[in-house]
Design a protein around this motif. Structure first.
Motif, PDB file in Angstrom:
ATOM      1  N   GLN A 151       1.880  -3.815 -15.436  1.00 27.43           N
ATOM      2  CA  GLN A 151       2.874  -3.458 -14.014  1.00 27.43           C
ATOM      3  C   GLN A 151       2.108  -4.254 -12.857  1.00 27.43           C
ATOM      4  O   GLN A 151       1.019  -4.662 -12.799  1.00 27.43           O
ATOM      5  N   SER A 152       2.742  -4.479 -11.900  1.00 26.46           N
ATOM      6  CA  SER A 152       2.525  -4.991 -10.616  1.00 26.46           C
ATOM      7  C   SER A 152       3.394  -4.487  -9.417  1.00 26.46           C
ATOM      8  O   SER A 152       4.387  -4.298  -9.763  1.00 26.46           O
ATOM      9  N   PRO A 153       2.783  -4.537  -8.259  1.00 27.58           N
ATOM     10  CA  PRO A 153       1.348  -4.460  -8.040  1.00 27.58           C
ATOM     11  C   PRO A 153       0.550  -3.414  -8.325  1.00 27.58           C
ATOM     12  O   PRO A 153       1.138  -2.528  -8.749  1.00 27.58           O
ATOM     13  N   GLN A 154      -0.732  -3.589  -8.425  1.00 25.83           N
ATOM     14  CA  GLN A 154      -1.556  -2.411  -8.801  1.00 25.83           C
ATOM     15  C   GLN A 154      -1.386  -1.098  -7.925  1.00 25.83           C
ATOM     16  O   GLN A 154      -1.335  -0.204  -8.189  1.00 25.83           O
ATOM     17  N   SER A 155      -1.144  -1.578  -6.633  1.00 27.55           N
ATOM     18  CA  SER A 155      -1.214  -0.682  -5.501  1.00 27.55           C
ATOM     19  C   SER A 155      -0.183  -1.015  -4.280  1.00 27.55           C
ATOM     20  O   SER A 155      -0.200  -2.459  -4.327  1.00 27.55           O
ATOM     21  N   LEU A 156       0.342  -0.396  -3.495  1.00 30.21           N
ATOM     22  CA  LEU A 156       1.384  -0.679  -2.647  1.00 30.21           C
ATOM     23  C   LEU A 156       1.354   0.282  -1.505  1.00 30.21           C
ATOM     24  O   LEU A 156       1.501   1.333  -1.774  1.00 30.21           O
TER      25      LEU A 156
ATOM     26  N   LEU B 213       8.899  -2.336  -7.558  1.00 29.38           N
ATOM     27  CA  LEU B 213       7.922  -2.264  -8.398  1.00 29.38           C
ATOM     28  C   LEU B 213       8.151  -3.189  -9.977  1.00 29.38           C
ATOM     29  O   LEU B 213       9.381  -2.749 -10.387  1.00 29.38           O
TER      30      LEU B 213
ATOM     31  N   CYS C 151       7.577  -4.412 -13.943  1.00 28.92           N
ATOM     32  CA  CYS C 151       6.963  -4.018 -15.340  1.00 28.92           C
ATOM     33  C   CYS C 151       7.400  -5.439 -16.319  1.00 28.92           C
ATOM     34  O   CYS C 151       8.499  -5.322 -16.589  1.00 28.92           O
TER      35      CYS C 151
ATOM     36  N   SER D 144       1.766   7.812  -8.666  1.00 27.58           N
ATOM     37  CA  SER D 144       1.895   6.572  -9.318  1.00 27.58           C
ATOM     38  C   SER D 144       2.711   6.264 -10.252  1.00 27.58           C
ATOM     39  O   SER D 144       3.699   7.571 -10.498  1.00 27.58           O
TER      40      SER D 144
ATOM     41  N   THR E  91       1.533   1.487 -10.869  1.00 32.47           N
ATOM     42  CA  THR E  91       1.404   1.215  -9.437  1.00 32.47           C
ATOM     43  C   THR E  91       1.238   2.451  -8.730  1.00 32.47           C
ATOM     44  O   THR E  91       1.818   3.469  -8.626  1.00 32.47           O
ATOM     45  N   ARG E  92       0.280   2.311  -7.972  1.00 31.55           N
ATOM     46  CA  ARG E  92       0.041   3.487  -6.920  1.00 31.55           C
ATOM     47  C   ARG E  92       0.925   3.227  -5.738  1.00 31.55           C
ATOM     48  O   ARG E  92       0.462   2.169  -4.985  1.00 31.55           O
ATOM     49  N   LEU E  93       1.784   3.812  -5.334  1.00 34.14           N
ATOM     50  CA  LEU E  93       2.550   3.791  -4.200  1.00 34.14           C
ATOM     51  C   LEU E  93       2.146   4.762  -2.882  1.00 34.14           C
ATOM     52  O   LEU E  93       2.003   5.920  -3.292  1.00 34.14           O
TER      53      LEU E  93
END
Lengths: 113, 114
Positions: free
Chosen positions: B6-11, B21, B23, B87, B108-110
């Motif tokens: 998955q990307s990004p890891q955080s947003l 997001l 995948c 997430s 992805t942590r949003l």
């Protein structure tokens, strides 16, 4: 309709001990699956029980075991606890199995000290 | 090797903005792909499931797409709200001989900021 219930919510154990976690599925659901979630590894599949039989399993050592009762309630046991076993343990229930729709519980937070 | 990335890891985005997001999966044979939302300290909640024949599926402000040729899925969130902070996890079942298991993306942590 009650959701998936996991008990206890929090648990602290000492290295070397064993622990048993409980999961009550949604009424009518025959499949219960277990997962480990850690900050480093994310969510990982442990195993799935369907009608009291282990049907599928992930890549965890034999210290992790489970069982399912005739009322579909399930327990997961971890023996000889290690510090790395500290995690959020989630269970999910489904009528058909992990390939189909499943609902997660809120998890049991296990801390090994 | 069967993997889900998955990307990004955080947003981090402003409230009201849209985001997407990603995948990517290398799973064969493919049966379905699920998106889950997980609030901190809670269990994941299903947002949508995509099967091989589906390209787009919506669930309120969440729209998932699937490109089975490129093995990519995306989750688009429209008009983000503070409650979208969570997430988001992509999940794909993997079938092996005599066994089936789930493979999860790292998520992805949003974070939505006012």
């Amino acid at each position: 309709k009650a959701g998936v219930t996991q008990t206890p919510r929090y648990l602290i154990k000492t290295r070397g001990q064993q622990v048993t976690l409980s999961c009550s599925p949604i009424s009518g659901h025959r499949s219960v699956s277990w997962y480990q979630q850690t900050p480093g590894q994310g969510l990982q599949f442990l195993f799935e029980y369907f009608s009291e039989t282990q049907r599928n399993k992930g890549n965890f050592p034999g210290r992790f075991s489970g069982r399912q009762f005739s009322n579909s309630r399930s327990e997961m046991n971890v023996s000889t606890l290690e510090l790395g076993d500290s995690a959020l343990y989630l269970c999910a229930s489904s009528f058909e199995g992990i390939r189909y729709g499943y609902t997660f519980g809120s998890g049991t937070r296990l801390t090994v000290v | 090797k069967n993997q889900v990335e998955q990307s990004p890891q955080s947003l981090i985005i402003l409230e009201g903005k849209n985001c997407t997001l990603q995948c990517n999966y290398t799973v064969s044979p493919f049966s379905n792909l699920r998106w889950y939302k997980q609030d901190t300290g809670r269990g994941p909640v299903s947002l949508t499931i995509m099967t091989f024949s589906e390209n787009t599926k919506s669930n309120g402000r969440y729209t998932a797409t699937l490109d089975a040729d490129t093995k990519q899925s995306s989750l688009h969130i429209t008009a983000s709200q503070l409650s979208d902070s969570a997430s988001y996890i992509c999940v794909v079942p993997i079938r092996e001989v005599g066994n089936e298991k789930l493979t999860f993306g790292t998520g992805t942590r949003l974070t939505i900021i006012p």
